[in-house]
Design a protein around this motif. Sequence first.
Motif, PDB file in Angstrom:
ATOM      1  N   LYS A  78       3.680   8.033 -24.974  1.00  0.00           N
ATOM      2  CA  LYS A  78       2.224   7.985 -25.066  1.00  0.00           C
ATOM      3  C   LYS A  78       1.822   7.506 -26.452  1.00  0.00           C
ATOM      4  O   LYS A  78       2.237   8.069 -27.463  1.00  0.00           O
ATOM      5  CB  LYS A  78       1.618   9.367 -24.800  1.00  0.00           C
ATOM      6  N   LYS A  79       0.987   6.484 -26.504  1.00  0.00           N
ATOM      7  CA  LYS A  79       0.529   5.966 -27.794  1.00  0.00           C
ATOM      8  C   LYS A  79      -0.571   6.879 -28.324  1.00  0.00           C
ATOM      9  O   LYS A  79      -1.638   7.019 -27.712  1.00  0.00           O
ATOM     10  CB  LYS A  79       0.014   4.536 -27.648  1.00  0.00           C
ATOM     11  N   THR A  96       3.861   6.346 -31.254  1.00  0.00           N
ATOM     12  CA  THR A  96       4.030   6.748 -29.857  1.00  0.00           C
ATOM     13  C   THR A  96       4.889   7.997 -29.792  1.00  0.00           C
ATOM     14  O   THR A  96       5.927   8.085 -30.452  1.00  0.00           O
ATOM     15  CB  THR A  96       4.689   5.625 -29.040  1.00  0.00           C
ATOM     16  N   ASN A 132      -9.292   8.546 -29.456  1.00  0.00           N
ATOM     17  CA  ASN A 132      -8.174   8.073 -28.640  1.00  0.00           C
ATOM     18  C   ASN A 132      -7.156   7.275 -29.462  1.00  0.00           C
ATOM     19  O   ASN A 132      -6.611   6.268 -29.006  1.00  0.00           O
ATOM     20  CB  ASN A 132      -8.685   7.211 -27.474  1.00  0.00           C
TER      21      ASN A 132
END
Length: 306
Positions: free
Chosen positions: A17-18, A13, A209
């Motif tokens: 945000k991962k 992270t 992602n």
Amino acid sequence: MEYALQTFNLDKTFKGKKVLSNISMNVPRGSIYGLVGRNGAGKTTLMRVVSGLVSPNNGGYKLLNSDDFKESHKRVGILIEKPGVYGNLTALQNIEYFQRLYCNFEKEISKEISKEILEMVELDWRDKTKVKNFSLGMKQRLGIAIALIGNPDFLILDEPINGLDPKGVYEIRKLLLKLNEEKGVTILISSHILSELFKLATNYGIIENGRLIEELTKEQLEEKCRKCIKIKIDKEDINKAIKVIETKLNITDYDVLPDNIFRIFNDNDIAKINIELAKEDIRIYSLSYNGEEIEEYFMEKVEGEK
């Protein structure tokens, strides 16, 4: 099977945000493993983590089947993003500098090893040209040469063909195949240019992602991209379509991709398939023969992750 790299549920992270999520990856020893993903998918972050440059928030990894973290990293060569070379030095001077650096300037370097490494990447050790005047392809080969200092068993290369002209791409591909086939070096290479990786890699991992969505061999990728009948139907009709395909048409060699797309392999009658599906009021949006391109398969996989 012996692995050069295994990751176990890696998470990372940045600023809340991962960017890596639960990644478990297996790079077989002796393979060329192509890590495929769009820009921003997480390829570089993953490579930084397994190179020891960034710490994961959760999970772990194992290099070269060793439990000795420090020693295993000594057997890994790394080129992340772009070569960190000195423009005002020659190729030979760069190699000699990095040899001294890796030895902590504690012992004399070997000029013969420096020459051998440059010859391996097809750079002339006698050339007095400053690196700032090299082509991008020559700089990339020098970066790989620096990664080869210490005779590593495993190379980690982040986008080494990005921005190269066709000649440069060919030269890098030839070099990496030579290292793999003649020296037995395992290579983890990232790229978003799947058509070029297909000429090189033996194994693939698709990342999107921050998630590893599929691992497969080259043979498995070829199988998935073989000629087929491709049918796009309504989402609500998937179960009905499976029943028709299996019971009325007696077809077992098929699969279902994201976005409600069926692929039916082998030599089947496209008209008969259309008729049987229509009889059950299955809504068909497209139906065609297809010899799928690798890029199409990749896009279908990543689009299904949105």
